[in-house]
Design a protein around this motif. Structure first.
Motif, mmCIF file in Angstrom:
data_model
loop_
_atom_site.group_PDB
_atom_site.id
_atom_site.type_symbol
_atom_site.label_atom_id
_atom_site.label_comp_id
_atom_site.label_asym_id
_atom_site.label_seq_id
_atom_site.Cartn_x
_atom_site.Cartn_y
_atom_site.Cartn_z
ATOM 1 N N LEU A 25 0.829 -1.209 0.000
ATOM 2 C CA LEU A 25 0.000 0.000 0.000
ATOM 3 C C LEU A 25 0.863 1.258 0.000
ATOM 4 C CD1 LEU A 25 -2.824 -1.045 2.472
ATOM 5 C CD2 LEU A 25 -2.991 -0.796 -0.017
ATOM 6 N N ALA A 26 1.956 1.226 0.742
ATOM 7 C CA ALA A 26 2.873 2.371 0.765
ATOM 8 C C ALA A 26 3.507 2.592 -0.607
ATOM 9 C CB ALA A 26 3.952 2.160 1.829
ATOM 10 N N LEU A 27 3.891 1.507 -1.264
ATOM 11 C CA LEU A 27 4.479 1.609 -2.601
ATOM 12 C C LEU A 27 3.469 2.195 -3.584
ATOM 13 C CD1 LEU A 27 6.763 1.082 -4.591
ATOM 14 C CD2 LEU A 27 5.894 -1.253 -4.828
ATOM 15 N N ARG A 31 3.976 5.722 -5.620
ATOM 16 C CA ARG A 31 3.932 5.803 -7.093
ATOM 17 C C ARG A 31 2.869 6.775 -7.568
ATOM 18 N NH1 ARG A 31 5.096 -0.561 -8.485
ATOM 19 N NH2 ARG A 31 7.355 -0.387 -8.317
ATOM 20 N N ARG A 32 1.720 6.803 -6.904
ATOM 21 C CA ARG A 32 0.677 7.766 -7.276
ATOM 22 C C ARG A 32 1.138 9.204 -7.015
ATOM 23 N NH1 ARG A 32 -5.242 5.402 -5.644
ATOM 24 N NH2 ARG A 32 -5.267 3.763 -7.216
ATOM 25 N N THR A 33 1.824 9.394 -5.902
ATOM 26 C CA THR A 33 2.344 10.723 -5.582
ATOM 27 C C THR A 33 3.392 11.146 -6.603
ATOM 28 O OG1 THR A 33 1.916 10.348 -3.237
ATOM 29 C CG2 THR A 33 3.468 12.102 -3.792
ATOM 30 N N LEU A 34 4.257 10.227 -6.992
ATOM 31 C CA LEU A 34 5.273 10.520 -8.004
ATOM 32 C C LEU A 34 4.624 10.977 -9.307
ATOM 33 C CD1 LEU A 34 8.289 10.393 -8.845
ATOM 34 C CD2 LEU A 34 7.855 8.041 -9.562
ATOM 35 N N ALA A 35 3.548 10.324 -9.695
ATOM 36 C CA ALA A 35 2.866 10.673 -10.944
ATOM 37 C C ALA A 35 2.264 12.077 -10.895
ATOM 38 C CB ALA A 35 1.775 9.653 -11.236
ATOM 39 N N LYS A 36 1.986 12.583 -9.702
ATOM 40 C CA LYS A 36 1.354 13.901 -9.553
ATOM 41 C C LYS A 36 2.355 15.049 -9.431
ATOM 42 C CE LYS A 36 -2.678 11.982 -7.243
ATOM 43 N NZ LYS A 36 -3.437 11.919 -5.987
ATOM 44 N N LEU A 37 3.641 14.748 -9.321
ATOM 45 C CA LEU A 37 4.638 15.810 -9.161
ATOM 46 C C LEU A 37 4.717 16.678 -10.420
ATOM 47 C CD1 LEU A 37 7.597 13.936 -7.437
ATOM 48 C CD2 LEU A 37 5.925 15.463 -6.379
ATOM 49 N N ASP A 38 4.970 17.960 -10.215
ATOM 50 C CA ASP A 38 5.134 18.843 -11.368
ATOM 51 C C ASP A 38 6.555 18.716 -11.920
ATOM 52 O OD1 ASP A 38 6.746 20.291 -9.630
ATOM 53 O OD2 ASP A 38 5.341 21.958 -9.416
ATOM 54 N N ASP A 39 6.772 19.336 -13.077
ATOM 55 C CA ASP A 39 8.066 19.198 -13.754
ATOM 56 C C ASP A 39 9.227 19.730 -12.913
ATOM 57 O OD1 ASP A 39 6.969 17.962 -15.973
ATOM 58 O OD2 ASP A 39 6.608 19.852 -17.022
ATOM 59 N N ARG A 40 8.995 20.782 -12.165
ATOM 60 C CA ARG A 40 10.062 21.336 -11.329
ATOM 61 C C ARG A 40 10.470 20.349 -10.225
ATOM 62 N NH1 ARG A 40 9.933 26.990 -7.940
ATOM 63 N NH2 ARG A 40 12.010 26.781 -7.083
ATOM 64 N N ALA A 41 9.496 19.719 -9.599
ATOM 65 C CA ALA A 41 9.795 18.736 -8.556
ATOM 66 C C ALA A 41 10.507 17.524 -9.142
ATOM 67 C CB ALA A 41 8.517 18.310 -7.848
ATOM 68 N N ARG A 53 6.197 8.561 -15.144
ATOM 69 C CA ARG A 53 5.013 7.846 -15.634
ATOM 70 C C ARG A 53 5.252 6.348 -15.694
ATOM 71 N NH1 ARG A 53 3.926 12.110 -20.265
ATOM 72 N NH2 ARG A 53 2.617 13.569 -19.113
ATOM 73 N N ALA A 54 6.437 5.958 -16.147
ATOM 74 C CA ALA A 54 6.762 4.529 -16.237
ATOM 75 C C ALA A 54 6.773 3.884 -14.851
ATOM 76 C CB ALA A 54 8.108 4.334 -16.933
ATOM 77 N N GLU A 55 7.345 4.564 -13.886
ATOM 78 C CA GLU A 55 7.389 4.028 -12.516
ATOM 79 C C GLU A 55 5.983 3.952 -11.928
ATOM 80 O OE1 GLU A 55 8.715 2.334 -9.096
ATOM 81 O OE2 GLU A 55 9.893 2.671 -10.914
ATOM 82 N N ALA A 56 5.186 4.982 -12.149
ATOM 83 C CA ALA A 56 3.829 5.009 -11.608
ATOM 84 C C ALA A 56 2.943 3.938 -12.240
ATOM 85 C CB ALA A 56 3.216 6.390 -11.813
ATOM 86 N N ALA A 57 3.250 3.542 -13.460
ATOM 87 C CA ALA A 57 2.439 2.540 -14.158
ATOM 88 C C ALA A 57 2.771 1.105 -13.759
ATOM 89 C CB ALA A 57 2.615 2.707 -15.662
ATOM 90 N N ARG A 58 3.868 0.906 -13.041
ATOM 91 C CA ARG A 58 4.251 -0.451 -12.642
ATOM 92 C C ARG A 58 3.229 -1.007 -11.652
ATOM 93 N NH1 ARG A 58 10.401 -0.097 -10.745
ATOM 94 N NH2 ARG A 58 9.972 -2.260 -10.243
ATOM 95 N N PRO A 59 2.907 -2.285 -11.754
ATOM 96 C CA PRO A 59 1.961 -2.883 -10.801
ATOM 97 C C PRO A 59 2.586 -2.981 -9.414
ATOM 98 C CG PRO A 59 2.814 -4.547 -12.308
ATOM 99 C CD PRO A 59 3.337 -3.237 -12.779
#
Length: 69
Positions: A25-27, A31-41, A53-59
């Motif tokens: 659940l933490a992972l 991954r969802r948080t990573l997908a929401k980061l802006d370009d500067r972050a 996006r690739a990391e966030a899409a991993r199961p």
């Protein structure tokens, strides 16, 4: 001459249980948080939008390699 046994530490056995569920659940959350980061972050942490996006899409069962050691 005495026999000397060399002990190699073994990683803990990761069976099914609350710890494994919590880690999954933490992972998923990370991954969802990573997908929401802006370009500067993303630039601050040194990855591209495509890598995020690739990391966030991993199961969730596709855990980092260090979890499997």
């Amino acid at each position: 001459m005495p026999h000397i046994a060399i002990h190699r530490p073994r990683p803990p056995h990761r069976g099914f249980g609350p710890s494994l569920l919590w880690d999954a659940l933490a992972l998923r959350h990370q991954r969802r948080t990573l997908a929401k980061l802006d370009d500067r972050a993303l630039e601050d942490i040194g990855i591209t939008r495509e890598q995020a996006r690739a990391e966030a899409a991993r199961p969730v069962w596709d855990a980092p390699e260090y979890w499997q050691k």
